[in-house]
Enzyme design. Structure first.
Site, PDB file in Angstrom:
ATOM      1  N   ARG A  42      36.333  32.235  44.030  1.00  0.00           N
ATOM      2  CA  ARG A  42      36.355  33.529  43.343  1.00  0.00           C
ATOM      3  C   ARG A  42      37.317  33.437  42.171  1.00  0.00           C
ATOM      4  NH1 ARG A  42      41.135  33.504  43.417  1.00  0.00           N
ATOM      5  NH2 ARG A  42      41.118  35.622  42.623  1.00  0.00           N
TER       6      ARG A  42
ATOM      7  N   GLN B 160      43.581  39.229  48.018  1.00  0.00           N
ATOM      8  CA  GLN B 160      43.777  38.026  47.198  1.00  0.00           C
ATOM      9  C   GLN B 160      45.243  37.860  46.805  1.00  0.00           C
ATOM     10  OE1 GLN B 160      41.411  40.290  46.728  1.00  0.00           O
ATOM     11  NE2 GLN B 160      39.446  39.361  46.219  1.00  0.00           N
TER      12      GLN B 160
ATOM     13  N   ASP C   5      37.837  40.178  34.481  1.00  0.00           N
ATOM     14  CA  ASP C   5      36.496  39.725  34.839  1.00  0.00           C
ATOM     15  C   ASP C   5      35.497  39.924  33.701  1.00  0.00           C
ATOM     16  OD1 ASP C   5      37.908  40.401  37.555  1.00  0.00           O
ATOM     17  OD2 ASP C   5      36.349  38.928  37.944  1.00  0.00           O
TER      18      ASP C   5
ATOM     19  N   ASN D 228      38.617  44.440  35.748  1.00  0.00           N
ATOM     20  CA  ASN D 228      39.348  43.475  36.565  1.00  0.00           C
ATOM     21  C   ASN D 228      39.343  44.022  37.989  1.00  0.00           C
ATOM     22  OD1 ASN D 228      40.921  41.032  36.855  1.00  0.00           O
ATOM     23  ND2 ASN D 228      42.732  42.309  37.098  1.00  0.00           N
TER      24      ASN D 228
END
Lengths: 356, 356
Positions: A51, A203, A244, A254
């Site tokens: 990812r 994350q 992103d 994002n």
């Protein structure tokens, strides 16, 4: 130059496979997921075994190579139709990060060129592998340059908040937001990081802390909802996050929660920086409202791991990203320099013309 | 009038004990924790088997009764010193919610009065039990009145965001923020709730959703970091939360993450309401910066349940509360009416004179 002490993505030529550090099991287990089929690569992207916008792009590029290996017939050929289907399968994995589509567009162009020239399956695969390696190398180099630019923005002793993981785990090797932090640390800036845990998939707590501990960069973990409080207490000097997808006006998609951090940074007059390669910029979208936002499985919020944390029957809204308006962004740090959102739009036709 | 379908705290006279719906196991298990000793009551408050500012106050009041039962000698007497030690042990459980100290001050006054009159242990215990029952009943009544005031602020069809749990699970019976929501629903306002999950201990996902599902009030669970995004998408009309301590100027300490939600509400021009009984107001503190903020075990952030989610060696900052400045608060809803922060200060010596 500081190199990360682990390898997120590795092409194993002897196995003709892509080996991923499987990020679903960090930080408690360091396991690898070796993808030998197109389906495995697509699955790895969908399930977040790999990812982070840049890493997804690189993984997809190698996914095309693996797809072509599989689809090549015993007569050593592959049809244009089959090649397109490979691209389409990878494009359908995740909707928000534009690097995926950027990398696939490059692979498609090279592949279609090769098919037109009448290359056989082996030749086509080799050509595509070279392009995937190039994307990997460019990603790495871009982030190192981006890191050097960004490091200039970091005062000595800065206490930096980051959200999600925009590190070497999210990229080929170096990282975007954490690339800037790595470069600042290499330059002796003695920074201290606060990492948002980044619900629902954590994350921040699972990946960013793990990565920074490996690099011996001081890090303190907080829950997402503590960031504003830390700012109010004077514990944070600036914020850096990855991206992103960046629209032409600088609006930035994002990881979910980024917008909340940006609002808090604005309220406390703290700089809020985006660190991303130019491949993350989507000049085809005028503004952030046009960026597709992925919604994920409600059980990501109802459960953690196998532990249920909410009633099974409760409704859940689980957007994976949000959009931070350009007005909240102090600057966007790229491998081609540092731009305010306004400068980004202006540079569209010159400095930032992106190869595709 | 809507009554909650479960009982958070129950005095069991036959066992001379306090039975708590053990909130550590919700929503997957509905277990009870019966406290027969002072130590158990203190433990229940510290470990959040019972939590929520008003509920902590009520639990502590019954804790004094249990402490007196234990400390009474075979000669049916108890010393002033022992009585003070009971109050002190309960006061040391949690630092932020002022209702704890408010309830203990009431119990102390009654107890010391009884001791001065020369009551024996049994008489003192009965006197204190009457006071604890009174605190319970007043809490319940205050929240019902508060709910009726607050319901007037809620438009029909409102989509309401709440953070943490300020429901019947946090109070004797009715709830503060969820009390307003219960009252609005009883008035046929057809509201829809968004519940922040509220890391690290997930009172939103574990308790608020459970409580609202029981009441058949529509609820959607989100992660804390999604609240601002939901506001930007036009999904939220207003915010209501509870409070753990309100300073004289209206600055309000509440569960960590409340400040972040308040900043987001301000940025989107949404009303941000505090719902709390007047026992939550601490006129002895001029402003919020003087409110002590509890910091809890780092493993609450590093783990969920028994599942590790961050490296064992990572530093963690885990404040349990934050302070929302009065400037971000539209109104404070109490059982004595609705006040802006400025009106609250002004009403100090008149309407809001709190019995203690």
């Amino acid at each position: 130059m500081l190199k990360s002490t682990f390898q997120t993505l590795t092409w194993l030529e002897e196995n003709r496979s892509l080996r991923l550090l499987d990020q679903r099991y960090l930080p408690t287990e360091e396991l690898f997921f070796e993808c030998r089929s197109l389906r495995q690569v697509a699955e790895a992207i969908k399930t977040l075994a790999v990812r982070g916008a840049p890493a997804i792009g690189v993984a997809a590029a190698y996914g095309v190579v693996i797809g072509v290996q599989e689809a090549t017939t015993v007569e050593n050929s592959i049809t244009t139709q089959k090649f397109s289907a490979i691209i389409d399968e990878l494009a359908a994995t995740r909707p928000t990060a534009v690097n995926l589509f950027w990398a696939l567009a490059r692979m498609k162009k090279v592949g279609e060129g090769g098919l037109k020239k009448g290359l056989d399956g082996t030749q086509l695969r080799d050509l595509l592998l070279t392009e995937a390696h190039r994307i990997y190398a460019e990603d790495d180099q871009a982030h190192r340059r981006l890191g050097e630019y960004g490091a200039k923005l970091i005062p000595t002793g800065a206490r930096i908040l980051t959200h999600c993981n925009a590190g070497a785990l999210a990229c080929a090797e170096y990282g975007t937001a954490l690339g800037v932090i790595r470069a600042a640390q290499t330059a002796g800036k003695n920074v201290k990081i606060y990492a948002d845990e980044t619900r629902p998939l954590l994350q921040g707590s699972r990946l960013t802390t793990w990565e920074l501990l490996k690099e011996k960069i001081p890090v303190t973990l907080i829950c997402d909802n503590m960031a504003a409080h830390c700012m109010a207490k004077g514990m944070i000097d600036l914020v850096i996050v990855g991206a992103d997808r960046i629209a032409a006006n600088g609006d930035t998609a994002n990881k979910i929660g980024t917008y909340s951090v940006a609002l808090a940074a604005k309220a406390h007059n703290l700089p809020f920086y985006i660190a991303a390669p130019t491949s993350t910029i989507d000049f085809s979208l005028a503004e952030g409202s046009a960026i597709p936002i992925e919604e994920r499985d409600p059980d990501e919020v109802r459960f953690f791991g196998k532990k249920q944390t909410a009633p099974s029957e409760v409704a859940v809204y689980n957007p994976a990203f949000d959009v931070t308006p350009a007005a909240l962004i102090s600057a966007i740090i790229t491998e081609k320099g540092i731009f305010t959102p306004a400068e980004l739009s202006a540079a569209r036709e010159s400095t930032l013309k992106v190869e595709s």
